[in-house]
Every structure is written in C-alpha cells, then in structure tokens.
Design a protein around this motif. Structure first.
Motif, PDB file in Angstrom:
ATOM      1  N   ARG A  21       0.833  -1.217   0.000  1.00 41.83           N
ATOM      2  CA  ARG A  21       0.000   0.000   0.000  1.00 41.83           C
ATOM      3  C   ARG A  21       0.866   1.264   0.000  1.00 41.83           C
ATOM      4  N   GLU A  22       1.965   1.241   0.761  1.00 47.93           N
ATOM      5  CA  GLU A  22       2.866   2.394   0.797  1.00 47.93           C
ATOM      6  C   GLU A  22       3.495   2.601  -0.580  1.00 47.93           C
ATOM      7  N   GLU A  23       3.914   1.538  -1.205  1.00 50.38           N
ATOM      8  CA  GLU A  23       4.489   1.644  -2.552  1.00 50.38           C
ATOM      9  C   GLU A  23       3.439   2.141  -3.542  1.00 50.38           C
ATOM     10  N   GLU A  24       2.224   1.692  -3.377  1.00 53.32           N
ATOM     11  CA  GLU A  24       1.128   2.154  -4.232  1.00 53.32           C
ATOM     12  C   GLU A  24       0.903   3.658  -4.053  1.00 53.32           C
ATOM     13  N   ARG A  25       0.966   4.145  -2.825  1.00 59.55           N
ATOM     14  CA  ARG A  25       0.808   5.586  -2.559  1.00 59.55           C
ATOM     15  C   ARG A  25       1.933   6.387  -3.216  1.00 59.55           C
ATOM     16  N   ARG A  26       3.174   5.889  -3.090  1.00 59.08           N
ATOM     17  CA  ARG A  26       4.311   6.589  -3.713  1.00 59.08           C
ATOM     18  C   ARG A  26       4.163   6.623  -5.227  1.00 59.08           C
ATOM     19  N   LEU A  27       3.747   5.526  -5.809  1.00 59.18           N
ATOM     20  CA  LEU A  27       3.552   5.465  -7.257  1.00 59.18           C
ATOM     21  C   LEU A  27       2.449   6.413  -7.696  1.00 59.18           C
ATOM     22  N   SER A  28       1.380   6.448  -6.945  1.00 63.79           N
ATOM     23  CA  SER A  28       0.261   7.329  -7.264  1.00 63.79           C
ATOM     24  C   SER A  28       0.691   8.797  -7.208  1.00 63.79           C
ATOM     25  N   LYS A  29       1.468   9.147  -6.200  1.00 64.23           N
ATOM     26  CA  LYS A  29       1.962  10.517  -6.066  1.00 64.23           C
ATOM     27  C   LYS A  29       2.880  10.866  -7.237  1.00 64.23           C
ATOM     28  N   TRP A  30       3.798   9.950  -7.586  1.00 70.39           N
ATOM     29  CA  TRP A  30       4.715  10.170  -8.700  1.00 70.39           C
ATOM     30  C   TRP A  30       3.938  10.345  -9.992  1.00 70.39           C
ATOM     31  N   LEU A  31       2.937   9.499 -10.209  1.00 71.40           N
ATOM     32  CA  LEU A  31       2.136   9.572 -11.424  1.00 71.40           C
ATOM     33  C   LEU A  31       1.376  10.891 -11.505  1.00 71.40           C
ATOM     34  N   ALA A  32       0.827  11.342 -10.401  1.00 73.36           N
ATOM     35  CA  ALA A  32       0.110  12.619 -10.373  1.00 73.36           C
ATOM     36  C   ALA A  32       1.057  13.779 -10.716  1.00 73.36           C
ATOM     37  N   GLU A  33       2.292  13.729 -10.213  1.00 74.15           N
ATOM     38  CA  GLU A  33       3.277  14.767 -10.541  1.00 74.15           C
ATOM     39  C   GLU A  33       3.585  14.774 -12.034  1.00 74.15           C
ATOM     40  N   LYS A  34       3.759  13.585 -12.613  1.00 72.95           N
ATOM     41  CA  LYS A  34       4.055  13.492 -14.051  1.00 72.95           C
ATOM     42  C   LYS A  34       2.875  13.970 -14.876  1.00 72.95           C
ATOM     43  N   GLU A  35       1.659  13.641 -14.459  1.00 70.75           N
ATOM     44  CA  GLU A  35       0.474  14.100 -15.171  1.00 70.75           C
ATOM     45  C   GLU A  35       0.377  15.622 -15.120  1.00 70.75           C
ATOM     46  N   ALA A  36       0.720  16.210 -13.993  1.00 69.63           N
ATOM     47  CA  ALA A  36       0.698  17.673 -13.866  1.00 69.63           C
ATOM     48  C   ALA A  36       1.738  18.304 -14.789  1.00 69.63           C
ATOM     49  N   LYS A  54      13.131  26.992 -22.562  1.00 66.17           N
ATOM     50  CA  LYS A  54      12.936  26.982 -21.115  1.00 66.17           C
ATOM     51  C   LYS A  54      12.201  25.708 -20.679  1.00 66.17           C
ATOM     52  N   ALA A  55      11.180  25.323 -21.443  1.00 70.56           N
ATOM     53  CA  ALA A  55      10.418  24.118 -21.129  1.00 70.56           C
ATOM     54  C   ALA A  55      11.294  22.874 -21.273  1.00 70.56           C
ATOM     55  N   LEU A  56      12.123  22.833 -22.298  1.00 63.38           N
ATOM     56  CA  LEU A  56      13.022  21.695 -22.485  1.00 63.38           C
ATOM     57  C   LEU A  56      14.009  21.573 -21.329  1.00 63.38           C
ATOM     58  N   LYS A  57      14.539  22.703 -20.897  1.00 62.48           N
ATOM     59  CA  LYS A  57      15.463  22.668 -19.760  1.00 62.48           C
ATOM     60  C   LYS A  57      14.760  22.159 -18.511  1.00 62.48           C
ATOM     61  N   MET A  58      13.515  22.581 -18.313  1.00 66.66           N
ATOM     62  CA  MET A  58      12.751  22.132 -17.158  1.00 66.66           C
ATOM     63  C   MET A  58      12.540  20.614 -17.225  1.00 66.66           C
ATOM     64  N   VAL A  59      12.246  20.111 -18.415  1.00 61.93           N
ATOM     65  CA  VAL A  59      12.027  18.675 -18.596  1.00 61.93           C
ATOM     66  C   VAL A  59      13.315  17.911 -18.312  1.00 61.93           C
ATOM     67  N   VAL A  61      15.926  18.893 -16.424  1.00 61.59           N
ATOM     68  CA  VAL A  61      16.268  19.003 -15.003  1.00 61.59           C
ATOM     69  C   VAL A  61      15.356  18.119 -14.148  1.00 61.59           C
ATOM     70  N   SER A  62      14.088  18.020 -14.514  1.00 62.16           N
ATOM     71  CA  SER A  62      13.142  17.243 -13.705  1.00 62.16           C
ATOM     72  C   SER A  62      13.346  15.740 -13.841  1.00 62.16           C
ATOM     73  N   GLY A  63      14.137  15.337 -14.847  1.00 55.88           N
ATOM     74  CA  GLY A  63      14.346  13.903 -15.043  1.00 55.88           C
ATOM     75  C   GLY A  63      13.148  13.228 -15.667  1.00 55.88           C
ATOM     76  N   PHE A  64      12.284  13.997 -16.302  1.00 50.34           N
ATOM     77  CA  PHE A  64      11.063  13.464 -16.893  1.00 50.34           C
ATOM     78  C   PHE A  64      11.362  12.543 -18.069  1.00 50.34           C
ATOM     79  N   LEU A  65      12.376  12.892 -18.849  1.00 48.56           N
ATOM     80  CA  LEU A  65      12.726  12.081 -20.012  1.00 48.56           C
ATOM     81  C   LEU A  65      13.752  11.022 -19.652  1.00 48.56           C
ATOM     82  N   PRO A  66      13.729   9.905 -20.363  1.00 51.38           N
ATOM     83  CA  PRO A  66      14.794   8.918 -20.159  1.00 51.38           C
ATOM     84  C   PRO A  66      16.159   9.529 -20.478  1.00 51.38           C
ATOM     85  N   THR A  67      17.193   9.015 -19.883  1.00 52.83           N
ATOM     86  CA  THR A  67      18.544   9.558 -20.015  1.00 52.83           C
ATOM     87  C   THR A  67      18.982   9.696 -21.461  1.00 52.83           C
ATOM     88  N   THR A  68      18.619   8.749 -22.300  1.00 46.68           N
ATOM     89  CA  THR A  68      19.009   8.795 -23.714  1.00 46.68           C
ATOM     90  C   THR A  68      18.494  10.063 -24.373  1.00 46.68           C
TER      91      THR A  68
END
Length: 79
Positions: A21-36, A54-59, A61-68
């Motif tokens: 359940r704790e892992e599910e909560r963390r995943l849900s929070k992470w998913l909500a952040e990515k959706e935002a 500016k948007a690309l730099k934000m993406v 820095v946030s680690g949203f994209l895979p490293t490649t």
C-alpha cells in the motif's frame, strides 16, 4: 502450535500488504506529478523559441525524459 504458525503468517501477510500500500501511494503521487507536468507542457507556446527552450530545460532538469533523450537534447545547440 498451529495457531502460532498461522498468527506469524498473518503478521507477515499484513506487513507485506502495508508495504504494498505504501508503494502504491508513492507510485500514485509520482504519477500525479508526471500528469501535472504533462498538463503544463500542453500549454507551451511552440511559436516562441525561448519558451520552448525553457520548457526543455525544465524537462531535462526534472528527469522526466529517459537519459538517452536527455543526452540527445543536450547535444542540440541552443537548447
């Protein structure tokens, strides 16, 4: 004796369930952040290169994209 074994097993199951359940909560929070973040990106003015940079730099820095993809974007001049 048998009851003690079952009790121990139930405690183990409860502990595993709580961890799940704790892992599910963390995943849900992470998913909500990515959706935002995705929702914010929908409103970027693609006609303004500075806003896009500016948007690309934000993406990046946030680690949203895979490293490649981050590496590729960093190789593009003026990003």
């Amino acid at each position: 004796m048998v009851c003690l074994g079952r009790w121990t097993m139930l405690q183990d199951v409860l502990k595993s369930w709580q961890e799940y359940r704790e892992e599910e909560r963390r995943l849900s929070k992470w998913l909500a952040e990515k959706e935002a973040q995705i929702e914010e990106m929908k409103h970027i003015d693609l006609g303004d290169i500075e806003v896009v940079r500016k948007a690309l730099k934000m993406v990046i820095v946030s680690g949203f994209l895979p490293t490649t993809f981050q590496t590729v974007l960093l190789l593009v001049p003026d990003v």
